[in-house]
Design a protein around this motif. Sequence first.
Motif, PDB file in Angstrom:
ATOM      1  N   HIS A  35     -26.525  31.599  52.644  1.00 18.17           N
ATOM      2  CA  HIS A  35     -26.917  32.126  51.335  1.00 18.17           C
ATOM      3  C   HIS A  35     -25.764  32.796  50.612  1.00 18.17           C
ATOM      4  O   HIS A  35     -25.654  32.714  49.390  1.00 18.17           O
ATOM      5  CB  HIS A  35     -28.084  33.119  51.512  1.00 18.17           C
ATOM      6  CG  HIS A  35     -28.750  33.498  50.225  1.00 18.17           C
ATOM      7  ND1 HIS A  35     -28.600  34.732  49.646  1.00 18.17           N
ATOM      8  CD2 HIS A  35     -29.545  32.788  49.383  1.00 18.17           C
ATOM      9  CE1 HIS A  35     -29.298  34.764  48.512  1.00 18.17           C
ATOM     10  NE2 HIS A  35     -29.874  33.616  48.334  1.00 18.17           N
ATOM     11  N   TYR A  36     -24.880  33.457  51.392  1.00 18.98           N
ATOM     12  CA  TYR A  36     -23.787  34.230  50.811  1.00 18.98           C
ATOM     13  C   TYR A  36     -22.922  33.362  49.900  1.00 18.98           C
ATOM     14  O   TYR A  36     -22.381  32.349  50.336  1.00 18.98           O
ATOM     15  CB  TYR A  36     -22.945  34.829  51.939  1.00 18.98           C
ATOM     16  CG  TYR A  36     -21.950  35.872  51.465  1.00 18.98           C
ATOM     17  CD1 TYR A  36     -22.347  36.932  50.662  1.00 18.98           C
ATOM     18  CD2 TYR A  36     -20.621  35.782  51.827  1.00 18.98           C
ATOM     19  CE1 TYR A  36     -21.441  37.889  50.238  1.00 18.98           C
ATOM     20  CE2 TYR A  36     -19.702  36.740  51.411  1.00 18.98           C
ATOM     21  CZ  TYR A  36     -20.122  37.789  50.617  1.00 18.98           C
ATOM     22  OH  TYR A  36     -19.217  38.729  50.198  1.00 18.98           O
ATOM     23  N   ILE A  79     -26.668  29.190  43.246  1.00 21.07           N
ATOM     24  CA  ILE A  79     -27.771  30.010  42.756  1.00 21.07           C
ATOM     25  C   ILE A  79     -28.912  29.103  42.295  1.00 21.07           C
ATOM     26  O   ILE A  79     -28.693  28.161  41.545  1.00 21.07           O
ATOM     27  CB  ILE A  79     -27.265  30.936  41.624  1.00 21.07           C
ATOM     28  CG1 ILE A  79     -26.196  31.879  42.207  1.00 21.07           C
ATOM     29  CG2 ILE A  79     -28.412  31.727  41.008  1.00 21.07           C
ATOM     30  CD1 ILE A  79     -25.480  32.742  41.198  1.00 21.07           C
ATOM     31  N   HIS A 104     -23.610  37.182  42.276  1.00 19.38           N
ATOM     32  CA  HIS A 104     -23.612  36.153  43.317  1.00 19.38           C
ATOM     33  C   HIS A 104     -24.728  36.400  44.308  1.00 19.38           C
ATOM     34  O   HIS A 104     -25.346  37.463  44.319  1.00 19.38           O
ATOM     35  CB  HIS A 104     -22.252  36.081  44.021  1.00 19.38           C
ATOM     36  CG  HIS A 104     -21.816  37.360  44.669  1.00 19.38           C
ATOM     37  ND1 HIS A 104     -22.321  37.790  45.876  1.00 19.38           N
ATOM     38  CD2 HIS A 104     -20.936  38.314  44.284  1.00 19.38           C
ATOM     39  CE1 HIS A 104     -21.758  38.938  46.195  1.00 19.38           C
ATOM     40  NE2 HIS A 104     -20.915  39.298  45.244  1.00 19.38           N
ATOM     41  N   ASN A 105     -24.968  35.403  45.144  1.00 24.06           N
ATOM     42  CA  ASN A 105     -25.935  35.568  46.221  1.00 24.06           C
ATOM     43  C   ASN A 105     -25.311  36.426  47.302  1.00 24.06           C
ATOM     44  O   ASN A 105     -24.110  36.370  47.538  1.00 24.06           O
ATOM     45  CB  ASN A 105     -26.285  34.213  46.826  1.00 24.06           C
ATOM     46  CG  ASN A 105     -27.145  33.381  45.894  1.00 24.06           C
ATOM     47  OD1 ASN A 105     -27.675  33.888  44.905  1.00 24.06           O
ATOM     48  ND2 ASN A 105     -27.287  32.115  46.215  1.00 24.06           N
ATOM     49  N   GLU A 106     -26.146  37.207  47.968  1.00 25.36           N
ATOM     50  CA  GLU A 106     -25.662  38.029  49.073  1.00 25.36           C
ATOM     51  C   GLU A 106     -25.996  37.372  50.412  1.00 25.36           C
ATOM     52  O   GLU A 106     -26.471  36.240  50.453  1.00 25.36           O
ATOM     53  CB  GLU A 106     -26.277  39.432  48.966  1.00 25.36           C
ATOM     54  CG  GLU A 106     -25.359  40.441  48.288  1.00 25.36           C
ATOM     55  CD  GLU A 106     -24.026  40.615  49.021  1.00 25.36           C
ATOM     56  OE1 GLU A 106     -24.009  40.473  50.248  1.00 25.36           O
ATOM     57  OE2 GLU A 106     -23.011  40.882  48.349  1.00 25.36           O
ATOM     58  N   HIS A 124     -29.234  39.298  46.218  1.00 20.51           N
ATOM     59  CA  HIS A 124     -28.199  39.023  45.220  1.00 20.51           C
ATOM     60  C   HIS A 124     -27.434  40.293  44.889  1.00 20.51           C
ATOM     61  O   HIS A 124     -27.830  41.380  45.287  1.00 20.51           O
ATOM     62  CB  HIS A 124     -28.845  38.459  43.947  1.00 20.51           C
ATOM     63  CG  HIS A 124     -29.831  37.373  44.211  1.00 20.51           C
ATOM     64  ND1 HIS A 124     -29.464  36.076  44.473  1.00 20.51           N
ATOM     65  CD2 HIS A 124     -31.179  37.413  44.327  1.00 20.51           C
ATOM     66  CE1 HIS A 124     -30.547  35.352  44.715  1.00 20.51           C
ATOM     67  NE2 HIS A 124     -31.600  36.144  44.629  1.00 20.51           N
TER      68      HIS A 124
END
Length: 698
Positions: free
Chosen positions: A231-232, A236, A262-264, A270
């Motif tokens: 996911h990081y 998106i 950004h995605n975390e 996020h």
Amino acid sequence: MKNVSEFFGCKVFDDRVMKANLSAKVYQSLRKTIDEGAKLDISVANAVAAAMKDWAVANGATHYTHWFQPLTGVTAEKHDSFISPSPDGGVIMEFSGKELIKGEPDASSFPSGGLRATFEARGYTAWDPTSYAFIKGKTLCIPTAFCSYGGEALDKKTPLLRSMEALNKQALRILSLFGNEDVKCVRTSVGPEQEYFLITKEMYERRRDLRFTGRTLFGAKPPKGQEMDDHYFGVIKPRVAAYMEELNNELWKLGILAKTEHNEVAPAQHELAPIYTTTNIATDHNQLTMEIMQKVAAQHGLVCLLHEKPFAGVNGSGKHNNWSLATDKGVNLLSPGETPYENAQFLLFLCAVIKAVDDYQDLLRLSVATAGNDHRLGANEAPPAVVSIFLGDELNAVLQAIETDTPYAGTEKTQMKLGVDVLPKFNRDTTDRNRTSPFAFTGNKFEFRMLGSSNSIACANIMLNSAVAESLKIYADRLEKAENFEDALQEMIRKTIKDHKHIIFNGNGYDDTWIKEATEKRGLLNYRTTPDCMPCLLDEKNVKMLTAHKVFSKAELKSRCEIMLENYCKTVLIEANTMIDMAKTEIAPAVSAYVLELANTAAAKKAVDASVSCNYETGLLKKLARLEEQIAIKADELEEAVMKLQDAGDIEAESYMIRDGVLSKMGELRVACDEAETMTAKKYWPFPTYGDLLFGVK
Ligand code: ADP
Ligand code: MG
């Protein structure tokens, strides 16, 4: 869609609007107040108020409010309309300088920690002209400080402004010692990186724990969590992208410099980061950002979770407070300079921060302490509850060379002599590798990573600013009296490194061995929970420092300590009650219903063919029946632990009972319920599971 530069700040009464709508004289006078804190004349205030009102009305506003940040953690506003009756039966829109400068909200329901008896309901709000007014919906919002009638601060902005002033005063003394006489003021800047989760509104509505507490109190681990690290920084999703786009637009209209997104690491997590700005404005902006994040989410059928730990088993959400200090000439004092002399000055400011963080580990820790953040700090997640500083290898080697008077390997010189040698240039990329440190130097700023995602950044910055002001004061007191400035400087830097190097740690802060080393060998503090650290606010050394710099009065500190502990207790109590309620009225009945189905199935099978074993049904039935029993027992035990709090006596004792009793009972109840979840048919489970929540937004 218009170009961003065309609508950026269109809802803000900013410098451009002021210049265009105020007479030159009024504008100059207001600028003097904003830039130098000069007192505002009432005639100027009247002119500003009139211009503000005309601008706001032209932009659709009908009301105004003094927008402030009480100790509840959220922002507060009470709306008044601009209308005033005119003799002909109509109305005119009015707004005076007096109304701009001061408000008197009925403030009896805001926490004051005993500072203001409730019968004395009046508190007042005072305009902070350094933070621009803005329009939200149909309301002109005027950023204000909130005080009791006796002048004690009842909010987070007042002490923040005081701490900035304290730091300014001491930093100017140091700068003048280095010959920088033309600097008029030093201000701290902050860029807060904000983490959050997005889930669908439909699922959120079906979970009472999320609705009442902002986090899940139950939930078995889903088959897939964050282990794949996919996911990081991943692509998106369209629905999230649409959300982010609208969020950015709304923030830009409010003059908030939303920059990166950004995605975390965790699924559904996020991050949003703005470009840094002056601390009190960054604080206002961060509060607004959190509010807008939630509002925009609702328009997209989503819910934005700002809780520090909405889900067990995946990363929680923090807020990284990137902090630096700069002069009004635009010089960042945490940036190594071009000349040896500037470098010495840089090292002194660096040392001031190191000393401050070490001397006031407890204040920094408690400034980020909440029930929610306790699930991150002190749990198996970075950063730990132990405060330490990461400097990076290069800077570390420089400090070591200074401390021991030995040659610095990075240069050809035989030894570092302050004021003579030039420091090596720090490359941001070489210093910013450590992501587990609570307090990391990242080339030209420090990143304080312990803040929780829902925290106001005010508290952390108040403590940080004050502690650094204290280091600088000690340095200035010494240096102003020194016979030989350079010798005294060198000696003081060396002493700081010697005395405080135990706070510097460049390894993995996430590691258990570090916690052992930190506490046992280095003697660093490890306050795992809010009740552990909060009472330190009233320790003599802390009271002395904070009152000396006029950031807090003793009474204000007492009240804050009480409010924070009260807040902790209330938060956990609501969670405990929600758990009991959900366990009894949702989970137990669901398990029961499934147990009945299993029993009926087994009986039906037997009726058809008595020789059928029904092992599957009876095995499961037994396990579930036992869990059901456990759930009932654990819910009762939790209820008892909650009841016992009535005998606590005072808030500190209550917080200890919660830490030691209620929270562990909550944990036990959860274990039984989560296990039942893994065995109960999905159609019986009363609310969305972790899998549904974390992977629900497409
Ligand atoms: P990272 O994720 O590597 O920590 P980001 O770019 O996401 O970095 O965030 C860095 C934050 O630090 C931004 O908000 C940025 O504006 C802020 N920042 C950069 N320089 C300074 C500075 N001198 N003082 C304070 N904040 C700064
Ligand atoms: Mg960061």
